[in-house]
Structures are given as C-alpha cells and as structure tokens.
Design a protein around this motif. Structure first.
Motif, mmCIF file in Angstrom:
data_model
loop_
_atom_site.group_PDB
_atom_site.id
_atom_site.type_symbol
_atom_site.label_atom_id
_atom_site.label_comp_id
_atom_site.label_asym_id
_atom_site.label_seq_id
_atom_site.Cartn_x
_atom_site.Cartn_y
_atom_site.Cartn_z
ATOM 1 N N LYS A 1 36.645 46.891 45.213
ATOM 2 C CA LYS A 1 37.864 46.104 45.399
ATOM 3 C C LYS A 1 39.061 46.883 44.878
ATOM 4 O O LYS A 1 38.942 47.669 43.938
ATOM 5 N N THR B 1 39.709 46.564 50.002
ATOM 6 C CA THR B 1 38.603 47.356 49.484
ATOM 7 C C THR B 1 38.769 48.825 49.845
ATOM 8 O O THR B 1 39.490 49.170 50.775
ATOM 9 N N ASP C 1 40.746 49.792 53.229
ATOM 10 C CA ASP C 1 40.786 48.620 54.098
ATOM 11 C C ASP C 1 41.773 47.597 53.556
ATOM 12 O O ASP C 1 41.500 46.913 52.575
ATOM 13 N N ASP D 1 42.757 44.877 55.008
ATOM 14 C CA ASP D 1 42.390 43.494 55.324
ATOM 15 C C ASP D 1 41.523 42.891 54.217
ATOM 16 O O ASP D 1 41.741 41.766 53.792
ATOM 17 N N SER D 2 40.531 43.643 53.766
ATOM 18 C CA SER D 2 39.612 43.135 52.750
ATOM 19 C C SER D 2 39.985 43.587 51.340
ATOM 20 O O SER D 2 39.298 43.223 50.385
#
Length: 194
Positions: A169, A148, A143, A145-146
């Motif tokens: 993370k 992660t 991901d 965006d995050s």
C-alpha cells in the motif's frame, strides 16, 4: 496517459512502426498483444510519480539511466512494441538504438496507471506478461486506483509474466529486489491520487 483507444489489428509490426513514427507528439502508440493502443499525454501527477521514482533510483544507482517513454520490442519473437513510462538500464545502454530497442539490458520497467478504461487490461495483465516474456528482471506498477505498488520479479520467459509479485500500500516501504536492491518510502505517493 489518461485515455487509450484500441482496435484489434491484422497489420504487421513494420506497418505499425510506420504509423507510430508519424503520430503527433500528443499521443504515444503501442502494439501489445495484437492491439494498437493510443495513449494521451500523461497528467501532472503521473509525471511527478515517474520523476519521484527516477530521483530515488539515480541516487541509489548512479551507474544507471532512467529512460522515459523508451520503446521496447516485447512479446514472442519481438512482435510487440511497448512504451513503458520508464525503463532503467545501464548508463548509455540505449545510445545508438532506434525508437524500438531490444529489451536486453533493461533492468526494470515502470508503469503508472492512468485513469482510463483499459488500465486494468493493459497495465495489470498484458504488459506484465510481455515484459516477463522479454526477460526484464523487474516490472514496477504504481497503481493509482488501488493506491498500491506492485513489484513483479523473477520473470518467466517461457510463458510470460513473473513468478513473484509483491503488493504494498502507498505509505509502506517497498523493496525493489536485485538487480536494483533498494527500498522506497512510498508515503508521498498518497499526494498524487484522486
């Protein structure tokens, strides 16, 4: 996969497959959760992440192949059609299969998020449900965006989705459980986000 246009559909899977077969190479079509999705060509960072993961998987498990853009029949009664960014399966597993193969034998599917408006619905909700229902042991969502990596394991074929989800993370070591049984150092992924 920077943008995804969609519409609710009353069409059959056969009608969708006919349309998908005629689509230009600049887009990928999917049919998940009764929706037709049109995904544009992936950006360079997206492709680099998939290649990075492919190298790690092939080093650890040379008995497996990582397929890019492999079409899978997913959802109840195989009425959905998805093209994950990558599918890990035994060597030559999909040889002789057409564009849309049964998910049986797929050990892991991978999605890398795109910077588009429907990534949340598509990659974080619909696809894990479909892949879990199809019985694919692992779903890895990288991901951007995050920042992660979400590792979904222990699929629930009855209701879809996965019973276990671990989120790490970028920069942390990520364990991919069996059937992969490897660890990934994700520090480099920090270089491939906006």
């Amino acid at each position: 996969m920077t943008a995804m246009a969609e519409r609710r559909s009353q069409m059959s899977v056969e009608e969708f497959e006919t349309i998908a077969a005629a689509a230009p190479e600049t887009v990928t079509l999917e049919f998940v959760n009764g929706r037709i999705g049109v995904k544009k060509v992936a950006d360079g960072d997206h492709s680099t992440i998939v290649s990075w993961l492919a190298r790690r998987c092939m080093r650890a498990r040379p008995d497996l192949d990582l397929y890019y853009g492999r079409g899978l029949r997913v959802e109840a009664c195989r009425e959905g059609r998805a093209k994950p960014d990558a599918v890990l399966a035994p060597e030559a597993h999909f040889a002789g299969h057409g564009e849309w193969a049964a998910p049986d034998g797929a050990l892991m599917v991978v999605q890398v998020t795109s910077y588009d408006s429907d990534t949340d619905r598509r990659d974080r909700h619909e696809k894990p449900t479909a892949y879990g229902q199809a019985g694919i042991p692992l779903y890895v969502l990288i991901d951007r965006d995050s920042c992660t990596v979400m590792v979904h394991s222990n699929p629930d074929r009855r209701v879809g989705g996965y019973r276990d989800i671990r989120t790490s993370k970028f920069g942390e070591t990520v364990a991919l459980p069996d059937p992969m049984g490897i660890e990934l150092d994700t520090e480099i992924l920090k270089n491939y986000v906006r």
